[in-house]
Design a protein around this motif. Structure first.
Motif, short mmCIF file in Angstrom:
data_model
loop_
_atom_site.label_atom_id
_atom_site.label_comp_id
_atom_site.label_asym_id
_atom_site.label_seq_id
_atom_site.Cartn_x
_atom_site.Cartn_y
_atom_site.Cartn_z
N LEU A 184 0.81 -1.21 0.00
CA LEU A 184 0.00 0.00 0.00
C LEU A 184 0.85 1.27 0.00
O LEU A 184 0.30 2.36 -0.18
CB LEU A 184 -0.95 0.00 1.21
N GLU A 185 2.15 1.12 0.23
CA GLU A 185 3.07 2.26 0.21
C GLU A 185 2.57 3.38 1.13
O GLU A 185 2.46 4.54 0.73
CB GLU A 185 3.27 2.78 -1.21
N ILE A 186 2.29 3.00 2.36
CA ILE A 186 1.72 3.95 3.32
C ILE A 186 2.75 4.98 3.76
O ILE A 186 2.51 6.19 3.70
CB ILE A 186 1.15 3.20 4.54
N ILE A 187 3.90 4.51 4.20
CA ILE A 187 4.96 5.42 4.68
C ILE A 187 6.09 5.51 3.68
O ILE A 187 6.63 6.59 3.44
CB ILE A 187 5.51 4.95 6.04
N LYS A 188 6.46 4.39 3.08
CA LYS A 188 7.54 4.37 2.09
C LYS A 188 7.04 3.65 0.85
O LYS A 188 6.16 2.80 0.91
CB LYS A 188 8.78 3.64 2.65
N THR A 189 7.62 4.00 -0.28
CA THR A 189 7.27 3.35 -1.53
C THR A 189 8.00 2.02 -1.64
O THR A 189 8.93 1.74 -0.89
CB THR A 189 7.63 4.23 -2.74
N MET A 190 7.58 1.21 -2.59
CA MET A 190 8.22 -0.10 -2.78
C MET A 190 9.69 0.05 -3.16
O MET A 190 10.51 -0.81 -2.87
CB MET A 190 7.48 -0.88 -3.87
N SER A 191 10.03 1.16 -3.83
CA SER A 191 11.41 1.38 -4.25
C SER A 191 12.24 2.09 -3.18
O SER A 191 13.44 2.25 -3.33
CB SER A 191 11.45 2.20 -5.53
N PHE A 192 11.57 2.55 -2.08
CA PHE A 192 12.21 3.19 -0.94
C PHE A 192 12.85 4.55 -1.27
O PHE A 192 12.59 5.53 -0.61
CB PHE A 192 13.28 2.26 -0.31
N ASP A 193 13.71 4.61 -2.28
CA ASP A 193 14.46 5.85 -2.53
C ASP A 193 13.82 6.73 -3.60
O ASP A 193 14.38 7.76 -3.96
CB ASP A 193 15.90 5.53 -2.91
N SER A 194 12.67 6.34 -4.12
CA SER A 194 11.99 7.17 -5.11
C SER A 194 10.49 6.96 -5.01
O SER A 194 10.02 6.02 -4.39
CB SER A 194 12.49 6.83 -6.53
N GLY A 195 9.73 7.85 -5.65
CA GLY A 195 8.28 7.74 -5.60
C GLY A 195 7.68 8.50 -4.44
O GLY A 195 8.39 9.05 -3.59
#
Length: 275
Positions: A184-195
């Motif tokens: 769900l990318e609530i706090i961080k995105t799946m890519s962590f460093d972008s998005g």
């Protein structure tokens, strides 16, 4: 960290604090660094405690063994304390999952003391009535004691900043496993460093205290109707009253991080600028 002092004309150094990933007290303006402890009893009932030492509180919850990862994913701790015997016998599969889900330091300790000793540690720190008033289980008591003992071992007076226990009941919140929470990318995105995450879109807060609170709200969505409606009423009040809302935001813009300053004062690391 060592303090230098003089003795008989000689300079000496005394180690006063060991800095670990979960015991940082000087992380102003950054994300909370949570320290977690896990205690598993033979009936597969687990007590988990979390603390950000700058927050002044320990958060406790009780769950089944299968829900450990789900609960850890709410706070994404920087450091996790586990019993060495638990790891060798009951928690080996959980430890493998922790390594896969979290960028964290797993700290295996020697055997934890028995419940009666842990209960005395908790009562000595918070007061005789704390266990009954907060209604925490034996597993939760042991997990709280683990954190208190670790803070005392790693830092002089670090535990002084911890003044309350907050119990989290799973029945009041929407249940989400760690995989769902990540997807769900609530706090961080799946890519962590972008998005851009949901938090990035919603975060219009002006203080780190507000940012931390919003993260907790998003990570643990309410399922209790009464509490949801109370929160909606508060939002409606500020939405309809622009003057009040602007006044509050104006005050918040010049408000220091009171929570972390108070914590630093309690454990003796506050600076003149903080005061």
């Amino acid at each position: 960290i060592a303090d230098q002092y003089k003795e008989n004309g000689n300079h000496k150094r005394e180690v006063t604090r060991t800095v670990t990933p979960g015991t940082l007290v000087n992380n102003f303006g950054s994300d909370p660094k949570y320290l977690a402890s896990i205690y598993l009893e033979t009936d597969n009932k687990v007590g988990i405690s979390f603390t950000d030492v700058t927050s002044g509180r320990i958060i406790v919850t009780k769950c089944d063994k299968d829900s450990i990862i789900k609960n850890l994913s709410v706070y994404n701790p920087s450091e996790i304390l586990v019993d060495r015997d638990n790891v060798n016998i009951e928690l080996s599969d959980i430890v493998e999952s922790i390594d896969g889900y979290f960028d964290t330091k797993l700290h295996q300790q020697d055997n934890y003391p028995d419940y009666m000793i842990c209960k005395d540690v908790v009562k000595d720190h918070f007061g005789d009535n704390i266990i009954n008033s907060v209604d925490i289980s034996s597993q939760e008591v042991v997990s709280v004691s683990i954190i208190l003992n670790y803070l005392r071992k790693t830092g002089k007076d670090t535990d002084n900043s911890i003044t309350k226990i907050q119990k989290i009941g799973e029945e009041d919140y929407v249940k989400m496993d760690a995989r769902t929470r990540r997807s769900l990318e609530i706090i961080k995105t799946m890519s962590f460093d972008s998005g851009i995450s949901l938090f990035d879109i919603m975060n219009k807060t002006l203080t780190s205290m507000g940012s931390d609170l919003l993260k907790r709200y998003l990570q643990r969505p309410l399922s209790n109707r009464t509490k949801i409606e109370d929160r909606q009423d508060a939002v409606e009040l500020l939405t309809r009253n622009a003057v009040l809302r602007d006044d509050i935001r104006e005050q918040l813009e010049v408000t220091p991080d009171i929570q972390r300053i108070t914590s630093r004062a309690a454990n003796g690391t506050a600076t003149p600028n903080d005061i």
